[in-house]
Design an enzyme around this catalytic site. Structure first.
Site, PDB file in Angstrom:
ATOM      1  N   HIS A 165     -17.520  -0.408 -12.168  1.00 52.52           N
ATOM      2  CA  HIS A 165     -16.335  -0.137 -11.334  1.00 52.52           C
ATOM      3  C   HIS A 165     -15.121   0.163 -12.216  1.00 52.52           C
ATOM      4  CE1 HIS A 165     -14.143  -0.818  -7.351  1.00 52.52           C
ATOM      5  NE2 HIS A 165     -13.191  -0.506  -8.234  1.00 52.52           N
ATOM      6  N   HIS A 199     -12.061   3.452 -12.525  1.00 52.30           N
ATOM      7  CA  HIS A 199     -11.556   4.738 -12.011  1.00 52.30           C
ATOM      8  C   HIS A 199     -11.186   5.645 -13.184  1.00 52.30           C
ATOM      9  CE1 HIS A 199     -10.984   3.460  -7.706  1.00 52.30           C
ATOM     10  NE2 HIS A 199     -11.082   2.273  -8.296  1.00 52.30           N
ATOM     11  N   HIS A 226     -14.898   0.102  -1.498  1.00 58.19           N
ATOM     12  CA  HIS A 226     -13.847  -0.875  -1.809  1.00 58.19           C
ATOM     13  C   HIS A 226     -13.602  -1.703  -0.542  1.00 58.19           C
ATOM     14  CE1 HIS A 226     -12.788   1.672  -5.241  1.00 58.19           C
ATOM     15  NE2 HIS A 226     -11.944   0.747  -5.639  1.00 58.19           N
ATOM     16  N   ASP A 260     -11.622  -1.670 -13.732  1.00 58.28           N
ATOM     17  CA  ASP A 260     -10.953  -1.016 -12.599  1.00 58.28           C
ATOM     18  C   ASP A 260     -10.020   0.119 -13.045  1.00 58.28           C
ATOM     19  OD1 ASP A 260     -10.576  -0.570  -9.922  1.00 58.28           O
ATOM     20  OD2 ASP A 260      -9.248  -2.262  -9.568  1.00 58.28           O
ATOM     21  N   GLU A 305     -10.772  -6.503  -1.092  1.00 60.04           N
ATOM     22  CA  GLU A 305      -9.921  -6.632  -2.287  1.00 60.04           C
ATOM     23  C   GLU A 305      -8.570  -7.160  -1.795  1.00 60.04           C
ATOM     24  OE1 GLU A 305      -8.837  -2.848  -4.027  1.00 60.04           O
ATOM     25  OE2 GLU A 305      -8.193  -3.744  -5.928  1.00 60.04           O
ATOM     26  N   HIS A 359     -14.977  -5.034  -5.421  1.00 62.98           N
ATOM     27  CA  HIS A 359     -14.158  -6.263  -5.366  1.00 62.98           C
ATOM     28  C   HIS A 359     -14.812  -7.317  -4.447  1.00 62.98           C
ATOM     29  CE1 HIS A 359     -10.982  -4.224  -7.621  1.00 62.98           C
ATOM     30  NE2 HIS A 359     -11.246  -3.187  -6.863  1.00 62.98           N
TER      31      HIS A 359
HETATM   32  O1  LIG Z   1      -8.213  -1.168  -7.066  1.00 58.92           O
HETATM   33  C1  LIG Z   1      -8.225  -0.167  -6.345  1.00 58.92           C
HETATM   34  N1  LIG Z   1      -8.407  -0.291  -5.003  1.00 58.92           N
HETATM   35  C2  LIG Z   1      -8.414   0.776  -4.167  1.00 58.92           C
HETATM   36  N2  LIG Z   1      -8.241   2.028  -4.591  1.00 58.92           N
HETATM   37  C3  LIG Z   1      -8.048   2.216  -5.918  1.00 58.92           C
HETATM   38  C4  LIG Z   1      -8.032   1.161  -6.825  1.00 58.92           C
HETATM   39  N3  LIG Z   1      -7.810   1.657  -8.059  1.00 58.92           N
HETATM   40  C5  LIG Z   1      -7.698   2.989  -7.917  1.00 58.92           C
HETATM   41  N4  LIG Z   1      -7.815   3.325  -6.630  1.00 58.92           N
HETATM   42  C6  LIG Z   1      -7.682   4.653  -6.022  1.00 58.92           C
HETATM   43  C7  LIG Z   1      -6.590   5.477  -6.680  1.00 58.92           C
HETATM   44  C8  LIG Z   1      -7.314   6.567  -7.363  1.00 58.92           C
HETATM   45  O2  LIG Z   1      -6.589   7.777  -7.414  1.00 58.92           O
HETATM   46  C9  LIG Z   1      -8.554   6.715  -6.522  1.00 58.92           C
HETATM   47  C10 LIG Z   1      -9.706   7.440  -7.126  1.00 58.92           C
HETATM   48  O3  LIG Z   1     -10.026   6.978  -8.383  1.00 58.92           O
HETATM   49  O4  LIG Z   1      -8.894   5.375  -6.200  1.00 58.92           O
END
Ligand SMILES: O=c1[nH]cnc2c1ncn2[C@H]1C[C@H](O)[C@@H](CO)O1
Length: 399
Positions: free
Chosen positions: A55, A57, A253, A335, A256, A277
């Site tokens: 996990h 991004h 997701h 993350d 969280e 999460h």
């Molecule tokens: O922790 C997160 N929770 C929900 N969405 C997230 C998190 N971190 C990044 N993102 C979103 C923002 C990014 O632009 C997108 C794709 O990677 O996913």
């Protein structure tokens, strides 16, 4: 013994601003230092063994220098001209809400979005950074739409319309990952994200997953702000139905910042095979019991959980400790290391220092991660064999 003595704060390179250092080390009892992609010396590495990360991004893992370089080349004005200044406006220094955390992407995404060379470069550099952290297999996720400037509506980040479609983005990321794999000798696959607030994009995302399923893409995800969108829109549901129909792997997701009901929906409606999460699952005892019994995989991210405000109590009371004690199926992940200014080692150190994680548990959770990864069976078996050999374990896994 692979767990080295932990230190209150890891060595700080000359790049680390003293102010940030003190804020971070005092706010985060994990004592994570400011990484700025600084490398840990072997004695600072908490679990110096091959690791799996499931996990992370891509757009939350870009190097500061790359953002500066690309902005300069494209003549894009930023409110920062050095890595330190840029870190000051991008990285989190104290716990936020998930909503405010996600706003941080707007500081820099316009720099790389729509730019072929930049997108390929961030994918390539990502693999290099993971290899340096001792990761041997990584699944990296991103939204192709958020990096495009054509065939996407609305065009994100106030970009002008251009020629780079979400499909082009996937090809570029695949190329960057593939070249990174060859150069740094690790394996990298990708997960394409639907965004909770952009249901219109979701059918496109599943089509891209289908098109590139044997060319680097292994699954679909639903990311974004679940605290504002607690229930998946019908378009998301349709996309996940199509994913199920076509055998595309699924993670979501959930739990969280949102309630346990989001986890329940992810599992029961969206047919998620893994949960991103999932901390709030513990608020629904029956659901947790059921997910434990079915060995649902939780992709946990300790430092992220603290700085996104998903967990606002002490690390010593973190739901991850319950997962550990219950021998749940979970992975340990970064993350968004750019925004969190962290490394995977920082997450391992936090788990070791404040949650009582042992070397044995680190091995177990990495085996769980390999078992729950989205590789085809044969490659999964090879990965498991590699881990068992590296950890000196006899292979007892029934997989
Ligand atoms: O922790 C997160 N929770 C929900 N969405 C997230 C998190 N971190 C990044 N993102 C979103 C923002 C990014 O632009 C997108 C794709 O990677 O996913």
């Amino acid at each position: 013994m692979y767990i080295s003595a932990t230190r209150a704060a890891i060595g700080l390179s000359g790049l680390r601003a003293p102010l940030l250092r003190s804020v971070c080390t005092s706010r985060l009892p994990g004592g994570r230092g400011l990484s700025m992609m600084a490398e840990n010396t072997p004695e600072e590495v908490v679990f110096n063994q091959p690791k799996i990360e499931l996990h992370v991004h891509l757009d939350g893992a870009i190097r500061l220098q790359t953002i500066l370089d690309v902005a300069k080349r494209r003549n894009i004005k930023l409110q920062a001209s050095t890595k330190e200044e840029l870190a000051g406006i991008i990285t989190l220094q104290e716990p936020f809400t998930l909503t405010r955390f996600l706003d941080k992407f707007a500081v820099y995404m316009h720099v790389v979005a729509g730019d072929r060379a930049a997108i390929k470069r961030i994918a390539y550099e990502f693999v290099e950074d993971k290899a340096k952290e001792g990761v041997i297999y990584v699944e990296v996720r991103y939204s192709p739409h958020l990096l495009a400037n054509a065939k996407v509506h609305p065009i994100p980040w106030n970009q002008k319309g251009g020629e780079l479609t979400p499909d082009d983005v996937v090809q570029l990321v695949n190329e960057g990952l593939r070249e990174g794999e060859r150069a740094f000798k690790i394996k990298a696959r990708s997960i394409l994200c639907c965004m909770r607030h952009m249901p219109k994009w979701s059918m496109d995302v599943v089509e891209l997953c289908k098109k590139y399923r044997n060319k680097g893409v292994v699954a679909i995800d639903l990311a974004g702000d679940e605290s504002l969108n607690c229930e998946a829109y019908p378009e998301h549901r349709k996309a996940y139905e199509e994913a199920v129909r076509c055998g595309i792997h699924r993670t979501v997701h959930a739990g969280e910042a949102g309630p346990a009901s989001v986890v329940r929906e992810a599992v029961e409606v969206l047919k998620a095979e893994r949960i991103g999460h999932g901390y709030r699952t513990l608020d629904d005892k029956a659901l947790y019991k059921k997910l434990l019994a079915q060995k649902m995989h939780f992709e946990v991210c300790p430092i992220s959980s603290k700085l996104t405000g998903a967990w606002n109590l002490e690390f010593t009371e973190h739901p991850i400790i319950t997962f550990m004690k219950d021998k749940a199926n979970y992975s340990l992940n970064t993350d968004d290391p750019l925004i969190l200014n962290s490394t995977l080692n920082d997450d391992y150190r936090t788990a070791h220092t404040h949650m009582g994680f042992t070397e044995e548990e680190f091995k177990r959770l990495n085996i769980c991660s390999a078992e729950s990864c989205f590789l085809p069976d044969k490659e999964k078996r090879e990965l498991l064999n590699t881990l068992h050999a590296a950890y000196g374990l006899i292979q007892t896994t029934a997989f």
